[in-house]
Scaffold this motif. Structure first.
Motif, short mmCIF file in Angstrom:
data_model
loop_
_atom_site.label_atom_id
_atom_site.label_comp_id
_atom_site.label_asym_id
_atom_site.label_seq_id
_atom_site.Cartn_x
_atom_site.Cartn_y
_atom_site.Cartn_z
N THR A 1 -0.32 45.94 33.22
CA THR A 1 1.09 46.29 33.36
C THR A 1 1.94 45.07 32.98
OG1 THR A 1 0.49 47.74 35.16
CG2 THR A 1 2.80 47.22 34.97
N LYS A 2 1.47 43.91 33.42
CA LYS A 2 2.18 42.67 33.10
C LYS A 2 2.22 42.46 31.58
CE LYS A 2 2.26 37.81 34.26
NZ LYS A 2 1.32 36.83 33.77
N ARG A 3 1.06 42.73 30.95
CA ARG A 3 0.97 42.56 29.50
C ARG A 3 1.93 43.48 28.77
NH1 ARG A 3 -4.78 43.57 27.08
NH2 ARG A 3 -3.85 44.13 25.10
N MET A 4 1.98 44.73 29.25
CA MET A 4 2.85 45.71 28.63
C MET A 4 4.32 45.28 28.80
SD MET A 4 1.79 49.56 28.73
CE MET A 4 2.25 50.09 30.35
N GLY A 5 4.63 44.76 29.98
CA GLY A 5 5.98 44.28 30.24
C GLY A 5 6.37 43.16 29.28
N GLU A 6 5.42 42.25 29.04
CA GLU A 6 5.70 41.14 28.12
C GLU A 6 5.92 41.64 26.70
OE1 GLU A 6 3.22 37.81 30.67
OE2 GLU A 6 2.29 38.72 28.90
N LEU A 7 5.10 42.63 26.31
CA LEU A 7 5.24 43.18 24.96
C LEU A 7 6.61 43.86 24.79
CD1 LEU A 7 4.02 43.84 22.22
CD2 LEU A 7 3.03 45.88 23.21
N ILE A 8 7.02 44.60 25.80
CA ILE A 8 8.32 45.27 25.73
C ILE A 8 9.44 44.25 25.69
CG2 ILE A 8 9.90 46.76 27.03
CD1 ILE A 8 7.43 48.40 27.79
N SER A 9 9.30 43.18 26.47
CA SER A 9 10.33 42.13 26.42
C SER A 9 10.42 41.54 25.02
CB SER A 9 10.00 41.00 27.40
OG SER A 9 10.05 41.48 28.70
N ASN B 1 16.72 50.96 8.23
CA ASN B 1 16.36 49.73 8.92
C ASN B 1 17.14 49.61 10.24
OD1 ASN B 1 14.95 47.25 9.04
ND2 ASN B 1 16.87 46.21 8.55
N ARG B 2 18.43 49.96 10.18
CA ARG B 2 19.27 49.89 11.37
C ARG B 2 18.76 50.88 12.44
NH1 ARG B 2 23.14 52.32 13.91
NH2 ARG B 2 23.11 54.09 12.51
N LEU B 3 18.41 52.08 11.95
CA LEU B 3 17.91 53.10 12.89
C LEU B 3 16.60 52.66 13.54
CD1 LEU B 3 18.62 56.42 11.00
CD2 LEU B 3 19.69 55.62 13.09
N LYS B 4 15.76 51.98 12.74
CA LYS B 4 14.48 51.50 13.26
C LYS B 4 14.72 50.50 14.39
CE LYS B 4 12.97 47.91 12.17
NZ LYS B 4 12.93 46.71 11.40
N THR B 5 15.66 49.56 14.14
CA THR B 5 15.97 48.55 15.16
C THR B 5 16.52 49.21 16.42
OG1 THR B 5 16.48 47.03 13.37
CG2 THR B 5 17.27 46.43 15.53
N GLU B 6 17.42 50.19 16.19
CA GLU B 6 18.01 50.89 17.33
C GLU B 6 16.94 51.66 18.10
OE1 GLU B 6 22.02 52.42 16.28
OE2 GLU B 6 21.26 54.17 17.34
N PHE B 7 16.01 52.24 17.34
CA PHE B 7 14.92 53.00 17.94
C PHE B 7 14.08 52.09 18.84
CE2 PHE B 7 10.41 54.28 17.62
CZ PHE B 7 10.49 55.52 18.20
N ILE B 8 13.72 50.92 18.32
CA ILE B 8 12.93 49.97 19.11
C ILE B 8 13.69 49.62 20.39
CG2 ILE B 8 11.98 47.62 19.20
CD1 ILE B 8 11.33 47.84 16.27
N VAL C 1 13.75 52.73 22.80
CA VAL C 1 12.42 53.00 23.36
C VAL C 1 12.04 51.92 24.37
CG1 VAL C 1 9.96 53.09 22.80
CG2 VAL C 1 11.59 54.36 21.44
N SER C 2 12.31 50.66 24.03
CA SER C 2 11.94 49.58 24.95
C SER C 2 12.69 49.72 26.26
CB SER C 2 12.23 48.22 24.33
OG SER C 2 11.77 48.17 23.02
N HIS C 3 14.00 50.04 26.16
CA HIS C 3 14.79 50.21 27.38
C HIS C 3 14.24 51.35 28.23
CE1 HIS C 3 18.00 47.43 27.77
NE2 HIS C 3 18.32 47.53 26.50
N GLN C 4 13.91 52.47 27.55
CA GLN C 4 13.40 53.63 28.27
C GLN C 4 12.06 53.33 28.93
OE1 GLN C 4 15.04 56.35 28.94
NE2 GLN C 4 16.79 55.59 27.80
#
Lengths: 318, 150
Positions: free
Chosen positions: A139-147, A88-95, A98-101
């Protein structure tokens, strides 16, 4: 939990397979095994105790052996739970990673598109301009999802920054309504702020985080109102709290889905019929923010009649 | 580079006429050093800043950025944090520790958004901290103009 649900839960092999765990690493199976060993231990102790009382040494030895088995099983269960917690911790870290990248290439896209849409280096007309708008909107939508994903990973890691201070809730609400007015009127939806009591006390909380919650409530109300309609937003003082609510006459939430509504990634079956967009993260985030700010969140909803979502927030200085 | 504070013989209407003549010329335009390892971002923001009349000097890593700041003395520095060769915080520390560069306004432009990073950058002397994902290009240009006192 009904008997049927218990039986379904007992379908252990399928459950363990669903989690991608082998039987000896699956808590469900290990718990069942341990339960069985405990029952056997009790029965064997009783049986031996009543028949071989003359030889307490043998009884003790057998009980000792069974206790060792129990100990090993408990250890395996602890290890398997540790494994799940780590996953679970790894999953959170992964998200989070990935979001940062994803953010860097997305910033590049966003700014390059902004230049093209702004006509800074030449005007783009006709069909190309329409395609450009599609690129820009998505692009805006994707940005919101990543946020949203980043906020969720912060919540799950217990790192959501909350900076509480006094602020005027009505100003924040008016700002949010103004943001949604154009998109609402395009669908013939009216957003009304009920008369706010004069001298409404200041709220105490993190205004930037609570703005996300207010926007989420209004966004949902607009999204899930079919055709023309009216959305009523209200702020009323209730003892030492301010009660904020958004009422719509939209599609509502089916009864069976209501208990899951604040769960991560949950999307009600009936909304999927009308709206395929949406991540199922908004209300999960909203609940975490409101609760961290010392408030409560809830809703009342009836399918095809509409929903009222509300939250409370402490009044400053109380 | 100090035409805007000049109060010597070239002051008054003559000075204003000359400076307005020179303003759109690269020679007199303000110099912005852009330290950023993403070439795409350097291109977009760089092009827009050049169109706004600034001279943009680009550096792709921390070391090159620091060197460019010390040799060219820009009017403003845009600084990313995650940079090859030298981290943005080290560049910031070095710039603020050097008497020649310590007064140059520095805008940190990054996608790192933890409170710890923001506080550290401001403590080290950054003028503003901007998270790329949260701003439009126009907003960033506005912040740059503000930092330049325009």
């Amino acid at each position: 939990m009904s008997f049927r649900e218990i039986l379904e839960q007992l379908n252990i092999r399928a459950t363990c397979k669903q989690y991608g765990l082998g039987m000896w690493r699956c808590p469900q199976f290990l718990f069942l095994l341990m339960g069985s060993v405990i029952i056997i231990t009790a029965l064997v102790t009783y049986f031996l105790g009543t028949r071989y009382v003359a030889d307490p040494g043998t009884v003790s030895l057998i009980v000792l052996v069974l206790t060792v088995i129990l100990f090993v099983l408990t250890f395996s269960i602890t290890r398997s739970l540790e494994g799940l917690a780590e996953a679970n911790r790894l999953k959170t870290e992964f998200i989070s990673i990935v979001s940062h990248q994803l953010r860097s290439p997305l910033s590049n896209l966003k700014w390059a598109l902004e230049i093209l849409v702004s006509d800074r280096f030449g005007k783009i007309d006709g069909k190309p301009a329409e395609y450009l708008q599609i690129l820009s909107d998505n692009t805006k939508r994707m940005g919101e999802l990543i946020s949203s994903l980043l906020i969720v990973s912060r919540i799950d890691q217990g790192r959501l920054p909350i900076h509480n201070a006094e602020f005027p809730l009505s100003d924040l609400v008016k700002e949010a309504i103004a943001e949604f007015k154009p998109i609402a009127s395009a669908s013939n939806i009216e957003i009304v702020l009920e008369t706010v009591k004069p001298n409404l006390p200041q709220a105490f909380g993190d205004s930037s985080q609570l703005k996300i919650v207010i926007e989420n409530f209004i966004d949902n109300a607009v999204r899930y109102t079919k055709g023309a309609g009216k959305i009523v937003v209200a702020i009323v003082p209730k003892k030492d709290r301010l009660l904020f609510s958004v009422k719509d006459g939209g599609v509502g939430i089916p009864k069976e889905d209501q208990k899951h509504i604040f769960q991560k990634f949950f999307r009600s079956g009936n909304v999927l019929k009308y709206q395929t967009q949406g991540s199922g993260l908004g209300l999960y985030i909203a609940k975490s923010i409101v609760e961290k700010s010392g408030g409560k969140i809830g809703f009342k909803s009836e399918q095809d009649k509409g929903s009222t979502f509300w939250f409370t927030i402490p009044i400053a200085g109380r | 580079m100090v035409y805007h504070t000049n109060s010597g013989p070239l002051s008054g209407p003559i000075y204003r006429a000359i400076s307005s003549l020179l303003k759109n010329n690269n020679f007199m335009s303000k110099k912005i050093l852009f330290i950023e390892d993403e070439a795409a971002l350097q291109k977009t923001l760089g092009d827009v800043l050049e169109q706004e009349g600034y001279k943009v000097i680009k550096a792709l890593d921390g070391e090159a950025g620091l060197k460019a700041a010390q040799t060219g003395i820009p009017d403003l520095i845009l600084l990313d944090l995650i940079l090859p060769k030298m981290h943005g915080f080290e560049v910031l520390k070095a710039l603020k520790g050097d008497t020649a560069t310590k007064d140059i306004p520095i805008i940190v432009l990054t996608n790192l958004e933890s409170m710890g990073d923001i506080e550290k950058a401001l403590e080290l002397g950054a003028t503003t901290y901007l998270i790329k994902a949260s701003y439009t290009l126009e907003e960033v240009v506005g912040k740059i103009k503000k930092a330049l006192g325009e």
